[in-house]
Design an enzyme around this catalytic site. Structure first.
Site, PDB file in Angstrom:
ATOM      1  CB  ALA A  20      30.407  34.838  50.487  1.00 14.59           C
ATOM      2  CE1 TYR A  46       5.851  28.889  41.663  1.00 16.15           C
ATOM      3  CE2 TYR A  46       6.550  28.362  39.992  1.00 16.15           C
ATOM      4  CZ  TYR A  46       6.786  27.824  41.159  1.00 16.15           C
ATOM      5  OH  TYR A  46       6.874  26.666  41.393  1.00 16.15           O
ATOM      6  CG  ASP A  77      32.421  30.747  48.399  1.00 15.36           C
ATOM      7  OD1 ASP A  77      32.171  31.836  48.019  1.00 15.36           O
ATOM      8  OD2 ASP A  77      32.565  30.348  48.898  1.00 15.36           O
ATOM      9  CG  HIS A  84      30.740  24.414  65.950  1.00 17.26           C
ATOM     10  ND1 HIS A  84      30.948  23.937  64.960  1.00 17.26           N
ATOM     11  CD2 HIS A  84      30.346  25.881  64.920  1.00 17.26           C
ATOM     12  CE1 HIS A  84      30.566  23.956  63.753  1.00 17.26           C
ATOM     13  NE2 HIS A  84      30.287  25.109  63.650  1.00 17.26           N
ATOM     14  CG  PHE A 118      32.283  28.845  54.548  1.00 18.77           C
ATOM     15  CD1 PHE A 118      32.996  29.842  55.252  1.00 18.77           C
ATOM     16  CD2 PHE A 118      31.531  29.102  54.592  1.00 18.77           C
ATOM     17  CE1 PHE A 118      32.402  30.214  56.917  1.00 18.77           C
ATOM     18  CE2 PHE A 118      30.370  28.962  56.068  1.00 18.77           C
ATOM     19  CZ  PHE A 118      31.521  29.560  57.177  1.00 18.77           C
ATOM     20  CG  ASP A 119      31.958  26.707  57.926  1.00 16.21           C
ATOM     21  OD1 ASP A 119      32.739  26.572  57.587  1.00 16.21           O
ATOM     22  OD2 ASP A 119      32.212  26.320  59.589  1.00 16.21           O
ATOM     23  CE  LYS A 148      28.983  35.007  53.877  1.00 17.34           C
ATOM     24  NZ  LYS A 148      27.230  34.165  54.599  1.00 17.34           N
TER      25      LYS A 148
HETATM   26  C1  P71 Z   1      30.745  32.664  58.331  1.00 16.34           C
HETATM   27  C2  P71 Z   1      29.315  32.128  57.644  1.00 16.34           C
HETATM   28  C3  P71 Z   1      27.550  31.770  57.473  1.00 16.34           C
HETATM   29  C4  P71 Z   1      28.297  31.023  58.474  1.00 16.34           C
HETATM   30  C5  P71 Z   1      27.829  29.504  57.935  1.00 16.34           C
HETATM   31  C6  P71 Z   1      27.950  28.373  58.935  1.00 16.34           C
HETATM   32  C7  P71 Z   1      28.207  28.216  59.855  1.00 16.34           C
HETATM   33  C8  P71 Z   1      28.190  29.672  60.896  1.00 16.34           C
HETATM   34  C9  P71 Z   1      28.399  30.911  60.330  1.00 16.34           C
HETATM   35  C10 P71 Z   1      28.889  31.463  54.527  1.00 16.34           C
HETATM   36  C11 P71 Z   1      29.629  31.414  53.665  1.00 16.34           C
HETATM   37  C12 P71 Z   1      30.790  32.186  53.711  1.00 16.34           C
HETATM   38  C13 P71 Z   1      31.869  31.581  51.644  1.00 16.34           C
HETATM   39  C14 P71 Z   1      33.432  32.257  52.224  1.00 16.34           C
HETATM   40  C15 P71 Z   1      29.673  30.438  51.950  1.00 16.34           C
HETATM   41  C16 P71 Z   1      29.533  30.151  53.038  1.00 16.34           C
HETATM   42  C17 P71 Z   1      27.617  30.561  52.555  1.00 16.34           C
HETATM   43  N1  P71 Z   1      29.582  32.220  55.703  1.00 16.34           N
HETATM   44  N2  P71 Z   1      31.169  31.047  51.138  1.00 16.34           N
HETATM   45  O1  P71 Z   1      31.481  33.319  57.880  1.00 16.34           O
HETATM   46  O2  P71 Z   1      31.723  32.877  54.034  1.00 16.34           O
HETATM   47  O3  P71 Z   1      27.115  30.501  52.211  1.00 16.34           O
HETATM   48  O4  P71 Z   1      25.618  31.189  55.135  1.00 16.34           O
HETATM   49  O5  P71 Z   1      24.657  31.720  52.339  1.00 16.34           O
HETATM   50  O6  P71 Z   1      24.775  29.709  53.298  1.00 16.34           O
HETATM   51  O7  P71 Z   1      29.412  33.324  59.684  1.00 16.34           O
HETATM   52  P1  P71 Z   1      25.589  31.232  53.473  1.00 16.34           P
END
Ligand code: P71
Length: 466
Positions: free
Chosen positions: A218, A73, A216, A451, A125-126, A259
């Site tokens: 990623a 842990y 960010d 979506h 990002f979203d 990523k």
């Molecule tokens: C991508 C994703 C994954 C995704 C997330 C939401 C809806 C569909 C697909 C995630 C990112 C990203 C950047 C620049 C933070 C996140 C969130 N991308 N920053 O492109 O591209 O990371 O998914 O690990 O929470 O398909 P997380």
């Protein structure tokens, strides 16, 4: 001429079978899912390019590391190994693991964003956008104008517009901006890189106003490789040296390790500030877990520790970015437009240009997503009016995004050149009958993030072209 990309710097030891189901079955699956590819089963996909997030193949070293996972842990050996890797690669004073990128964003926003405050970036990002809004904050996207032109070949199309950023900070002031960000590479803008010169200027600008600067990260390794290829003065630096320089400019970072750390699950939150780190640990314990595991299993931490180095490997990065460029070039050769220059993790196909007879309110990129499945059992993701069109509450009018895109994201170390050829050939077949493809309308659409769960039906072609 199609660029040749370096052969895969690995060979295949474990295989996961994929199956191409016959066209009649695909048609039934589409109807069952209301023509929404998010509602379909992975087993019905031949090539799945929905996302490059957590969908890559781990290496033998990562699987071996998983066996060494220490599930204690507190203070697990796995944490100690991850800490050494994170310190070596990023160099921040403090860090916590998180279960994925959005968890790091949630914790940072919870600790620092107050209602009414602004967080600028090139493009959020979203999930970052949503996590800032969830705390009452307001995200702002200040990318250079070139990012919005699919034909413009600016080498660093993810750059922040420095004049816009200065004007923005002067307008709202330090008190209204708890921190500033930049996304590398810029996913929402097509996987486009940011130059080191731009990151440096952004850092200087934030720091001039005493605003903490977060990256960010990623797809930071892909961004660093683009810097090595495109930015004068970096040709002979290693990607790791470039990464060091990049992170030395920032006060912290959030990262989806799914990523460029090539793991199936995991994230990171790094900071230099001691007081912020204390707040982060308290929030993490409440939401995610103890600071030495952050909501992950010990084995996940070990896979990440190894993956961080594999993501920086230059033979891998040259193959990876070569693969994306190859797919785009083959698609372009078929006379189909994609966002230029090609980004790091995927190819963004201009569906609006392919189906000029389908108006944006009948969802041309959704039509292309369906057609790609129908023709070849390939899954991409719509990035157009299904995802982004929104109703302006003041005017009662719909706002549509500038571009109708289908993203083909390439999972890391997963598909071969023949898979990519199959994708390009399938798109070329669709182009030959593009005029006979119809638009769609919703039969169900929730108000937010529609979506993911919307359902559609095809429009009759006469209606679509009337
Ligand atoms: C991508 C994703 C994954 C995704 C997330 C939401 C809806 C569909 C697909 C995630 C990112 C990203 C950047 C620049 C933070 C996140 C969130 N991308 N920053 O492109 O591209 O990371 O998914 O690990 O929470 O398909 P997380």
């Amino acid at each position: 001429m199609t660029p040749i990309y370096p052969p895969e710097p690995f060979r295949i030891k474990v295989v996961e079978p994929i199956r191409l189901i016959p066209p009649e079955e695909r048609e039934l699956k589409l109807i069952e899912a209301g023509y929404n590819l998010f509602l379909m089963k992975a087993e019905d996909m031949f090539i799945d390019l929905l996302t490059d997030s957590g969908t890559g193949a781990m290496s033998q070293e990562q699987w071996a590391a998983i066996m060494r996972g220490d599930e204690s842990y507190a203070g697990a050996r796995s944490f100690v190994r991850l800490e050494a890797a994170v310190q070596d690669v990023f160099g921040f004073k403090h860090f916590v693991p998180t279960h994925q990128g959005r968890a790091a964003e949630n914790i940072l926003a919870a600790c620092r964003v107050k209602p009414g405050q602004w967080v600028p970036s090139n493009m959020h990002f979203d999930t970052t956008d949503a996590n800032i809004r969830a705390r009452g904050g307001r995200p702002a996207n200040l990318v250079i104008d070139e990012a919005h032109d699919p034909e413009n070949r600016h080498p660093f199309k993810g750059n922040m517009d420095l004049a816009k950023l200065r004007a923005f900070i002067e307008k709202y002031g330090r008190e209204q901006i708890p921190f500033g960000m930049i996304t590398v590479t810029n996913n929402a803008g097509g996987g486009q890189p940011v130059s080191m010169a731009n990151i440096k200027a952004v850092a200087d600008l934030y720091h001039e106003f005493d605003i903490p600067f977060f990256i960010d990260a990623a797809r930071y390794a892909e961004n660093c490789y683009f810097i090595k290829q495109r930015e004068p003065g970096y040709e002979s630096k290693s990607v790791k040296e470039i990464a060091h320089e990049m992170f030395s400019l920032a006060d912290g970072m959030t990262m989806s390790a799914k990523k460029d750390a090539i793991v199936n699950i995991g994230g990171l939150l790094c900071v230099n500030d001691d007081a912020l780190f204390q707040d982060i640990k308290n929030e993490l314990i409440l939401r995610e877990g103890f600071p030495t595991y952050g909501g992950l299993a010990g084995r996940d931490l070990d896979a990440m520790a190894v993956g961080l180095y594999e993501g920086l490997d230059e033979a891998y990065l040259s193959y990876r970015l070569g693969q994306t460029a190859y797919l785009a070039a083959r698609i372009n050769e078929a006379g189909i437009q994609t966002i230029q220059p090609t980004g790091g993790h995927g190819v963004y196909v201009n569906a609006g240009a392919l189906f000029p007879h389908i108006p944006n309110y009948e969802f041309p990129a959704q039509a292309l997503a369906v057609e790609l499945y129908r023709e070849g059992a390939i899954r991409g993701v719509e990035i157009g009016s299904v995802m982004f069109a929104c109703l302006d509450p003041e005017t009662g009018l719909w706002h549509y995004p500038k571009l109708e895109l289908l993203r083909l994201a390439i999972p890391r170390r997963t598909y071969t050149q023949s898979h990519l050829d199959y994708v390009a050939d399938t798109l070329a077949n669709i182009k030959d009958r593009a005029h006979s493809v119809s638009g769609y309308r919703f039969t169900y659409a929730p108000e937010l993030l529609r979506h993911f769960t919307a359902r559609f039906e095809p429009l009759a072609l006469e209606v679509a072209s009337a």
